[in-house]
Design a protein around this motif. Structure first.
Motif, short mmCIF file in Angstrom:
data_model
loop_
_atom_site.label_atom_id
_atom_site.label_comp_id
_atom_site.label_asym_id
_atom_site.label_seq_id
_atom_site.Cartn_x
_atom_site.Cartn_y
_atom_site.Cartn_z
N SER A 10 35.35 27.16 31.26
CA SER A 10 35.02 28.58 31.41
C SER A 10 36.13 29.34 32.12
CB SER A 10 33.71 28.75 32.18
OG SER A 10 32.64 28.22 31.47
N ILE A 11 36.71 28.73 33.14
CA ILE A 11 37.79 29.39 33.87
C ILE A 11 39.03 29.50 32.99
CG2 ILE A 11 39.41 29.12 35.80
CD1 ILE A 11 37.04 28.49 37.54
N LYS A 12 39.29 28.49 32.18
CA LYS A 12 40.42 28.58 31.24
C LYS A 12 40.17 29.67 30.20
CE LYS A 12 42.25 23.97 31.84
NZ LYS A 12 42.65 22.71 31.24
N LYS A 13 38.92 29.84 29.81
CA LYS A 13 38.55 30.92 28.89
C LYS A 13 38.78 32.28 29.55
CE LYS A 13 34.72 31.34 25.64
NZ LYS A 13 33.31 31.01 25.45
N LEU A 14 38.42 32.39 30.81
CA LEU A 14 38.65 33.61 31.58
C LEU A 14 40.15 33.91 31.65
CD1 LEU A 14 37.74 35.90 33.56
CD2 LEU A 14 37.94 34.20 35.39
N HIS A 15 40.94 32.89 31.96
CA HIS A 15 42.39 33.06 32.04
C HIS A 15 42.97 33.48 30.69
CE1 HIS A 15 42.88 30.37 35.85
NE2 HIS A 15 42.21 31.47 36.07
N ALA A 16 42.46 32.90 29.61
CA ALA A 16 42.95 33.27 28.28
C ALA A 16 42.65 34.74 27.99
CB ALA A 16 42.31 32.37 27.23
N ALA A 17 41.46 35.19 28.37
CA ALA A 17 41.09 36.60 28.15
C ALA A 17 41.99 37.53 28.95
CB ALA A 17 39.63 36.81 28.52
N VAL A 70 31.57 37.73 35.64
CA VAL A 70 32.88 38.32 35.40
C VAL A 70 33.26 38.39 33.92
CG1 VAL A 70 35.36 37.92 35.79
CG2 VAL A 70 33.75 37.79 37.69
N MET A 71 32.86 37.42 33.14
CA MET A 71 33.30 37.36 31.73
C MET A 71 32.93 38.62 30.93
SD MET A 71 35.31 34.93 31.03
CE MET A 71 35.29 34.82 29.25
N PRO A 72 31.71 39.15 31.04
CA PRO A 72 31.41 40.37 30.29
C PRO A 72 32.28 41.57 30.74
CG PRO A 72 29.39 39.34 31.03
CD PRO A 72 30.52 38.61 31.68
N VAL A 73 32.61 41.62 32.01
CA VAL A 73 33.46 42.69 32.52
C VAL A 73 34.86 42.59 31.91
CG1 VAL A 73 34.52 43.66 34.61
CG2 VAL A 73 32.16 42.87 34.67
N VAL A 74 35.38 41.39 31.85
CA VAL A 74 36.71 41.17 31.27
C VAL A 74 36.70 41.52 29.78
CG1 VAL A 74 38.43 39.40 30.71
CG2 VAL A 74 37.39 39.45 32.97
N ALA A 75 35.64 41.11 29.08
CA ALA A 75 35.52 41.42 27.65
C ALA A 75 35.47 42.94 27.45
CB ALA A 75 34.28 40.76 27.07
N GLU A 76 34.75 43.63 28.30
CA GLU A 76 34.65 45.09 28.22
C GLU A 76 36.01 45.74 28.49
OE1 GLU A 76 32.57 48.34 27.14
OE2 GLU A 76 31.71 46.34 27.26
N MET A 77 36.76 45.18 29.43
CA MET A 77 38.09 45.70 29.72
C MET A 77 39.01 45.55 28.51
SD MET A 77 38.65 44.52 33.70
CE MET A 77 40.36 44.27 33.45
N GLU A 78 38.90 44.45 27.81
CA GLU A 78 39.73 44.24 26.62
C GLU A 78 39.40 45.28 25.55
OE1 GLU A 78 42.44 42.22 26.02
OE2 GLU A 78 42.23 41.99 28.19
N LEU A 79 38.11 45.57 25.37
CA LEU A 79 37.72 46.61 24.42
C LEU A 79 38.26 47.97 24.85
CD1 LEU A 79 34.00 45.66 23.64
CD2 LEU A 79 35.93 45.58 22.07
N LEU A 80 38.19 48.24 26.13
CA LEU A 80 38.70 49.50 26.66
C LEU A 80 40.21 49.63 26.43
CD1 LEU A 80 38.12 52.09 28.24
CD2 LEU A 80 38.45 50.79 30.34
N LYS A 81 40.94 48.54 26.64
CA LYS A 81 42.38 48.56 26.41
C LYS A 81 42.69 48.87 24.94
CE LYS A 81 44.37 44.81 28.11
NZ LYS A 81 44.74 43.61 28.85
#
Length: 98
Positions: A10-17, A70-81
């Motif tokens: 999961s942490i590696k997935k977070l880092h990849a995102a 944290v993961m949903p927040v990161v995913a939302e940030m990617e959409l925002l970018k």
């Protein structure tokens, strides 16, 4: 798989995102919660709470809950970018006098 293996994944997935490349220099079987806590992106308050936990199972669960939060927040940030990168496409539309 063990809980720690799933947590490391999961942490590696977070880092990849986040487009971060970290090497833990240990296998998932050798890692303990302290080894990965610094790589989980916790705030100072969260790190303080984490350090107060006395049992490894509690620390692993804390990290797991942090990643779930944290993961949903990161995913939302990617959409925002992506939306921000598209932001210039409206200026060539005609028919509106603003």
């Amino acid at each position: 798989k063990t809980t720690m293996q799933l947590l490391v994944k999961s942490i590696k997935k977070l880092h990849a995102a986040l487009k971060i490349n970290k090497d833990f220099k240990k296998t998932a079987d050798e890692i303990c919660s302290y080894d990965i806590a610094h790589h989980a992106g916790m705030s100072l308050q969260e790190e303080y709470e984490f350090l107060q936990l006395l049992q490894e199972k509690q620390r692993i669960e804390y990290l797991k809950q942090h990643i779930i939060k944290v993961m949903p927040v990161v995913a939302e940030m990617e959409l925002l970018k992506k939306k921000i990168k598209l932001n210039g496409h409206f200026k060539n539309l005609t028919g509106y006098n603003l």
